[in-house]
Design a protein around this motif. Structure first.
Motif, short mmCIF file in Angstrom:
data_model
loop_
_atom_site.label_atom_id
_atom_site.label_comp_id
_atom_site.label_asym_id
_atom_site.label_seq_id
_atom_site.Cartn_x
_atom_site.Cartn_y
_atom_site.Cartn_z
N ASN A 42 -1.02 18.07 41.57
CA ASN A 42 -1.35 17.43 42.77
C ASN A 42 -0.97 15.79 42.72
N ILE A 43 -0.74 15.16 43.99
CA ILE A 43 -0.21 14.01 44.06
C ILE A 43 -1.02 13.32 45.46
N ALA A 44 -1.10 12.08 44.93
CA ALA A 44 -2.08 11.11 46.02
C ALA A 44 -1.21 9.83 46.20
N SER A 45 -1.19 9.27 47.36
CA SER A 45 -0.58 8.01 47.50
C SER A 45 -1.38 6.86 47.12
N GLU A 46 -1.08 5.49 46.78
CA GLU A 46 -1.61 4.64 46.78
C GLU A 46 -3.20 4.56 45.94
N ASN A 47 -3.31 5.49 44.95
CA ASN A 47 -4.25 5.31 44.20
C ASN A 47 -4.01 5.05 42.68
N TYR A 48 -2.75 4.88 42.33
CA TYR A 48 -2.05 4.38 40.98
C TYR A 48 -2.68 5.11 39.92
N THR A 49 -2.79 6.25 40.07
CA THR A 49 -3.38 7.02 38.89
C THR A 49 -2.21 7.99 38.40
N VAL A 50 -2.27 8.68 37.34
CA VAL A 50 -1.49 9.73 36.89
C VAL A 50 -2.12 11.09 37.39
N GLU A 51 -1.21 11.57 38.29
CA GLU A 51 -1.55 13.07 38.80
C GLU A 51 -1.47 14.00 37.75
N ASP A 52 -2.17 14.93 37.74
CA ASP A 52 -2.10 16.25 36.88
C ASP A 52 -2.20 17.50 37.26
N PHE A 53 -3.47 17.88 37.04
CA PHE A 53 -3.45 19.68 37.14
C PHE A 53 -4.29 19.78 38.52
N ALA A 54 -4.11 20.93 39.17
CA ALA A 54 -4.78 21.23 40.31
C ALA A 54 -5.03 22.63 40.03
N PHE A 55 -6.37 23.08 40.34
CA PHE A 55 -6.83 24.70 40.35
C PHE A 55 -7.13 24.93 41.72
N SER A 56 -7.13 26.08 42.15
CA SER A 56 -7.43 26.43 43.67
C SER A 56 -7.94 27.91 43.54
N LEU A 57 -8.97 28.00 44.62
CA LEU A 57 -9.67 29.25 44.87
C LEU A 57 -9.48 29.36 46.35
N LYS A 58 -8.87 30.32 46.80
CA LYS A 58 -8.67 30.67 48.43
C LYS A 58 -8.95 31.97 48.88
N TYR A 59 -9.40 32.14 49.96
CA TYR A 59 -9.51 33.40 50.71
C TYR A 59 -8.82 33.62 51.99
N ARG A 60 -8.03 34.54 51.99
CA ARG A 60 -6.92 34.77 53.27
C ARG A 60 -7.37 35.93 53.91
N MET A 61 -7.34 35.86 55.31
CA MET A 61 -7.48 37.07 56.15
C MET A 61 -6.63 36.88 57.49
N ASN A 62 -5.72 37.85 57.44
CA ASN A 62 -4.89 37.85 58.86
C ASN A 62 -4.17 36.26 58.84
N HIS A 63 -4.49 35.60 59.85
CA HIS A 63 -3.68 34.44 60.29
C HIS A 63 -4.75 33.14 59.59
N TRP A 64 -5.80 33.50 58.95
CA TRP A 64 -6.54 32.44 58.38
C TRP A 64 -6.85 32.33 57.03
N GLN A 65 -6.91 31.18 56.55
CA GLN A 65 -7.31 31.09 55.03
C GLN A 65 -7.75 29.76 54.69
N GLY A 66 -8.93 29.80 53.96
CA GLY A 66 -9.61 28.63 53.52
C GLY A 66 -9.81 28.56 52.05
#
Length: 164
Positions: A42-66
């Motif tokens: 992951n990376i974000a602008s204007e926070n002046y940090t060292v970006e690092d690791f991202a972990f995600s859990l998602k659910y997908r159904m047809n045309h939708w996901q969250g």
């Protein structure tokens, strides 16, 4: 609206116009519905940090996901602590044309999300729109990138997902 926000809005609008023509619809068989777990960056602008690791859990159904992305980063401005954040999101996706016997393909979409459970000192807004693009490499593995806009701040992740 600043010049940067206008530019990002126009890019997102152009992406949506290109993405959603009626000829870009895949067949009605969805191989990737269900739960997926992802890891990435992951990376974000204007926070002046060292970006690092991202972990995600998602659910997908047809045309939708969250899902919920957990992103780690160092402290704002290089001090002590961290600015780890969680990004709660939902999106509409459209797969590009593929036959129903093919289990892989490209997709893209637009969504909304909110940053939850963190110090929001570097964000102008906690919620905002984002665009995403992905590639389902096989029926079990896919890659996805998200780019969001939170006021004057942008944020993004790149993930590799494993589908169950």
């Amino acid at each position: 609206m600043t010049r940067k926000n206008l530019f990002l809005f126009l890019i997102t609008a152009a992406f949506a116009i290109i993405l959603f023509p009626s000829t870009a619809k895949a067949e009605r068989v969805y191989y990737h519905d269900g739960v997926a777990v992802g890891m990435g960056y992951n990376i974000a602008s204007e926070n002046y940090t060292v970006e690092d690791f991202a972990f995600s859990l998602k659910y997908r159904m047809n045309h939708w996901q969250g899902g919920l992305d957990y992103c780690t980063s160092g402290p704002v401005g290089g001090g002590n602590g961290n600015t780890n954040l969680q990004f709660l999101w939902v999106s509409y996706i459209e797969e590009f044309s593929r036959p129903d016997t093919q289990k892989y393909g490209l997709y893209g979409g637009v969504g909304v999300g909110a940053m939850v459970g963190m110090d929001y000192g570097f964000l102008e807004r906690r919620y905002g729109p984002f665009a995403l693009a992905g590639w389902d490499i096989t029926s079990y593995v896919g890659m996805e990138g998200k780019i969001g806009l939170f006021g004057r701040n942008d944020w993004g992740t790149g993930m590799v997902y494993w589908y169950f």
